[in-house]
Design an enzyme around this catalytic site. Structure first.
Site, PDB file in Angstrom:
ATOM      1  N   ARG A  66      19.436 -57.704 -56.850  1.00  0.00           N
ATOM      2  CA  ARG A  66      18.847 -56.590 -56.077  1.00  0.00           C
ATOM      3  C   ARG A  66      19.474 -55.286 -56.551  1.00  0.00           C
ATOM      4  NH1 ARG A  66      19.810 -53.713 -51.453  1.00  0.00           N
ATOM      5  NH2 ARG A  66      18.048 -53.334 -50.070  1.00  0.00           N
TER       6      ARG A  66
ATOM      7  N   LYS B  35      27.305 -50.222 -54.373  1.00  0.00           N
ATOM      8  CA  LYS B  35      28.108 -50.451 -53.161  1.00  0.00           C
ATOM      9  C   LYS B  35      29.529 -49.896 -53.288  1.00  0.00           C
ATOM     10  CE  LYS B  35      25.223 -53.898 -51.088  1.00  0.00           C
ATOM     11  NZ  LYS B  35      24.917 -55.287 -50.780  1.00  0.00           N
TER      12      LYS B  35
HETATM   13  N1  PMM Z   1      22.204 -54.971 -49.323  1.00  0.00           N
HETATM   14  C1  PMM Z   1      21.675 -53.951 -48.616  1.00  0.00           C
HETATM   15  C2  PMM Z   1      20.435 -54.095 -47.953  1.00  0.00           C
HETATM   16  N2  PMM Z   1      19.748 -55.248 -48.030  1.00  0.00           N
HETATM   17  N3  PMM Z   1      19.541 -57.441 -48.833  1.00  0.00           N
HETATM   18  C3  PMM Z   1      20.051 -58.477 -49.518  1.00  0.00           C
HETATM   19  N4  PMM Z   1      19.365 -59.636 -49.587  1.00  0.00           N
HETATM   20  N5  PMM Z   1      21.243 -58.399 -50.159  1.00  0.00           N
HETATM   21  C4  PMM Z   1      22.010 -57.271 -50.133  1.00  0.00           C
HETATM   22  O1  PMM Z   1      23.108 -57.265 -50.724  1.00  0.00           O
HETATM   23  C5  PMM Z   1      21.507 -56.150 -49.395  1.00  0.00           C
HETATM   24  C6  PMM Z   1      20.257 -56.283 -48.757  1.00  0.00           C
HETATM   25  C7  PMM Z   1      22.429 -52.662 -48.524  1.00  0.00           C
HETATM   26  O2  PMM Z   1      22.194 -51.835 -49.613  1.00  0.00           O
HETATM   27  P1  PMM Z   1      21.136 -50.608 -49.613  1.00  0.00           P
HETATM   28  O3  PMM Z   1      21.423 -49.784 -48.370  1.00  0.00           O
HETATM   29  O4  PMM Z   1      21.381 -49.862 -50.838  1.00  0.00           O
HETATM   30  O5  PMM Z   1      19.765 -51.171 -49.576  1.00  0.00           O
END
Ligand code: PMM
Length: 284
Positions: free
Chosen positions: A261, A221
């Site tokens: 995650r 991020k």
């Molecule tokens: N961050 C992203 C997408 N989905 N879901 C949860 N539960 N927690 C998060 O911090 C989260 C998520 C955004 O990141 P990405 O685009 O790399 O998937």
């Protein structure tokens, strides 16, 4: 399978990210073809993922939303194939219709970054399926979430996130989702500036005190890119933030979170194995 998901464990579960999107900030477009996404999911499993999080909507700041048909078309073939392999799959969606179809296709967990705010019917879908539900802290859709990154009340961002997540838990439980099926996530980067993310990471104990397992996603991020910016202030590129993320994974493990995650499952898994070995586990 659900019981296993919540069984006590000495280290966090690793949720590997499979973004089937053209525009996610870290890997948009790389796994848009179902074939590529499925192969990527299998790689993440081999690297040690406990759960595969499959999403068809980018939530990067400023992103526009796909049509529901597009989202379904992206995630369903991937969920079907990976669930058939025996993987524990979570669907990363804010939409009831997508959650319902994903659960029917073999997903086990619903990961709703809006905590039921974007499409409240998702809570009924999850309740009817008896599925585990990740409720993330969220204030607004990606196109204007920056305007909501204000936490001026007493206790700042930590108190606000605790209060707002507690409110989501009350609504989720009123919709029939069992207490034992709820996982909370502070939503790093979602209507949060870098200092808010760091503050939340420093105060995970306050979030844990809400009494629910925690999932945290810091991987790749922007706040990591900012921390690691070069002398001219240019943020560290997305693909070069992994060592910082590994440090965060170790911090999260120490904090006792339920899940982390990540995009690079192998890096996280290796770090957790080293920590476990140092703690006396994982003897060869
Ligand atoms: N961050 C992203 C997408 N989905 N879901 C949860 N539960 N927690 C998060 O911090 C989260 C998520 C955004 O990141 P990405 O685009 O790399 O998937």
């Amino acid at each position: 399978m659900t019981a296993d998901l919540f069984a006590p464990r000495s280290r966090p579960r690793l949720m590997g990210v499979v973004n089937v999107t053209p525009d996610s900030f870290s890997d948009g477009g790389r796994w848009l073809e179902p074939r590529d996404a499925i192969a990527h999911g299998r790689e993440l499993l081999a690297d040690g993922a406990d759960i595969l999080d499959i999403g068809g909507e980018s939530t990067r700041p400023g992103a526009t939303r796909p049509l529901v048909e597009e989202e379904l078309g992206r995630v369903l073939p991937v969920i079907t194939a990976l669930a058939a392999d025996g993987a524990v799959v979570s669907v990363d969606t804010m939409r009831a219709e997508v959650a319902e179809a994903a659960l029917a296709a073999g997903a086990t967990v619903v990961n709703d970054v809006s905590g039921g705010l974007a499409d409240p019917r998702i809570l009924e879908v999850v309740a009817a399926a008896g599925a585990p539900y990740v409720a993330m802290h969220w204030r607004a859709h990606a196109d204007h979430m920056r305007d909501f990154a204000v936490y001026d009340g007493p206790g700042g961002v930590v108190a606000a996130v605790c209060e707002e997540l507690s409110a989501r838990v009350r609504v989720a439980r009123a919709a029939g989702i069992a207490r034992e099926q709820i996982i909370l996530d502070p939503g790093l980067g979602f209507a949060k500036r870098p200092e808010h993310n760091w503050e939340l990471l420093r105060h995970l104990d306050e979030l844990a005190a809400l009494g629910y397992p925690l999932l945290v996603g810091a991987s790749r991020k922007t706040f990591l890119g900012r921390l690691l910016a070069d002398r001219g202030g240019t943020p560290r590129p997305v693909g070069m933030r992994e060592h910082a993320n590994t440090a965060i994974t170790l911090h999260l493990a120490q904090a006792g979170v339920w899940g982390v995650r990540v995009h690079d499952v192998r890096a996280a898994s290796d770090a957790l194995r080293v920590a476990a070995r140092l703690g006396g586990e994982d003897q060869e």
